[in-house]
Design an enzyme around this catalytic site. Sequence first.
Site, mmCIF file in Angstrom:
data_model
loop_
_atom_site.group_PDB
_atom_site.id
_atom_site.type_symbol
_atom_site.label_atom_id
_atom_site.label_comp_id
_atom_site.label_asym_id
_atom_site.label_seq_id
_atom_site.Cartn_x
_atom_site.Cartn_y
_atom_site.Cartn_z
ATOM 1 N N GLY A 12 53.028 32.757 32.490
ATOM 2 C CA GLY A 12 52.339 31.324 32.454
ATOM 3 C C GLY A 12 52.900 30.432 33.385
ATOM 4 N N LYS A 65 34.253 45.135 25.121
ATOM 5 C CA LYS A 65 34.781 44.070 25.831
ATOM 6 C C LYS A 65 33.468 42.834 25.677
ATOM 7 C CE LYS A 65 36.122 44.550 30.121
ATOM 8 N NZ LYS A 65 37.016 43.978 31.136
ATOM 9 N N LEU A 92 39.854 42.916 33.770
ATOM 10 C CA LEU A 92 38.726 42.918 34.467
ATOM 11 C C LEU A 92 37.628 41.808 33.644
ATOM 12 C CD1 LEU A 92 37.794 46.124 36.140
ATOM 13 C CD2 LEU A 92 38.728 43.702 37.432
ATOM 14 N N ILE A 93 36.946 41.007 34.329
ATOM 15 C CA ILE A 93 36.060 40.012 33.595
ATOM 16 C C ILE A 93 34.561 40.870 33.653
ATOM 17 C CG2 ILE A 93 34.756 38.012 33.673
ATOM 18 C CD1 ILE A 93 37.732 37.350 33.058
ATOM 19 N N ASN A 107 40.310 33.216 40.742
ATOM 20 C CA ASN A 107 41.601 34.126 40.507
ATOM 21 C C ASN A 107 42.478 33.864 41.638
ATOM 22 O OD1 ASN A 107 42.892 36.132 39.098
ATOM 23 N ND2 ASN A 107 42.614 37.522 40.619
ATOM 24 N N HIS A 109 46.107 35.655 43.248
ATOM 25 C CA HIS A 109 46.495 36.999 43.435
ATOM 26 C C HIS A 109 47.782 37.082 44.558
ATOM 27 C CE1 HIS A 109 46.510 41.472 43.424
ATOM 28 N NE2 HIS A 109 46.726 41.348 44.721
HETATM 29 C C1 GRF Z 1 50.807 35.463 39.453
HETATM 30 O O1 GRF Z 1 51.687 35.738 40.325
HETATM 31 C C2 GRF Z 1 49.271 35.373 39.882
HETATM 32 O O2 GRF Z 1 49.135 35.600 41.154
HETATM 33 C C3 GRF Z 1 48.891 37.062 39.422
HETATM 34 O O3 GRF Z 1 49.724 37.134 38.253
HETATM 35 C C4 GRF Z 1 50.739 36.144 38.212
HETATM 36 C C5 GRF Z 1 51.096 35.477 37.044
HETATM 37 O O4 GRF Z 1 52.158 34.876 36.921
HETATM 38 N N1 GRF Z 1 47.422 37.139 39.257
HETATM 39 P P1 GRF Z 1 52.407 33.544 35.858
HETATM 40 O O5 GRF Z 1 51.893 34.217 34.515
HETATM 41 O O6 GRF Z 1 51.531 32.636 36.219
HETATM 42 O O7 GRF Z 1 53.850 33.172 35.972
#
Ligand code: GRF
Length: 188
Positions: A12, A65, A92-93, A107, A109
Site C-alpha cells: 500500500g 467474482k 482482474l476486474i 491502474n 503498473h
Molecule cells: C506497484 O508497483 C504498482 O505499480 C503495482 O503494484 C505495486 C503496488 O505497490 N501495480 P504498493 O502496494 O503500492 O506499495
Amino acid sequence: MKKVAIFASGNGSNFQALAEASLRKELNADICLLVCDQPEAYVVKRARHLGIPVFSFRAKEYPSKEAFENEIALELAKRGVEWIILAGYMRLIGSTLLNRYRNRIVNIHPSLLPAFPGKDAIGQALDAGVKVTGVTIHFVDEGMDTGPIIAQQSVNILAEDTRETLQKKIQAVEHELYPKTINELLDE
Ligand code: GRF
C-alpha cells in the site's frame, strides 16, 4: 471533488502516497474507501491509521467474482464513489465493476506497457536486460494491463541496479506520477 475508492492487496505505498497528497490538499479527489481482498494486508493498517474506511473481503468466501464484485459495487454506491483507483490490486476486474465504472477505473503498473505486463514486471525487465523501464498509468479493461495508456514515465536501469534499488526508483516515480495524473484526469 470526485469521490474515489482505492483498491489494493498488499503493502500500500501508493495508497499512502495518494492519501498523504489528499491530506496536504494536493489531491483533487476524496478517498472515501479502501477495498482490499487481503484482510491481513499492511495497506489495511495504513487505512485505519489514516481514518479511511475499509471494505475487506476474502474472495474464496464467495461463489464467484460476480458475487464479491456485487458486494463491492454496493459499498461503492453507498458512498457515492465515482472513480476506482487500482494500486497493487492483484485481481482482474470483472464485468460487474467494468460495466458500472467503464472508463473510470485506472491502474498503475511498474513497466512501460505494453512491455512486461502481468506479475513481477520489475523482475521481467531485469531478466530481459533492458536499459530503460518505467511506470505506466492506464485505463482498465477486460485484459491484463491492456487498457488505453494515460501517462508513462521512464526509469533507467543502471549496471549496478539490483531488484531492490530498481524497485525503489520505480516506486519513487509511482508516488509522484499517480497523484499528478489523477489530478489531471479528474479535473477534466
Ligand atoms: C506497484 O508497483 C504498482 O505499480 C503495482 O503494484 C505495486 C503496488 O505497490 N501495480 P504498493 O502496494 O503500492 O506499495
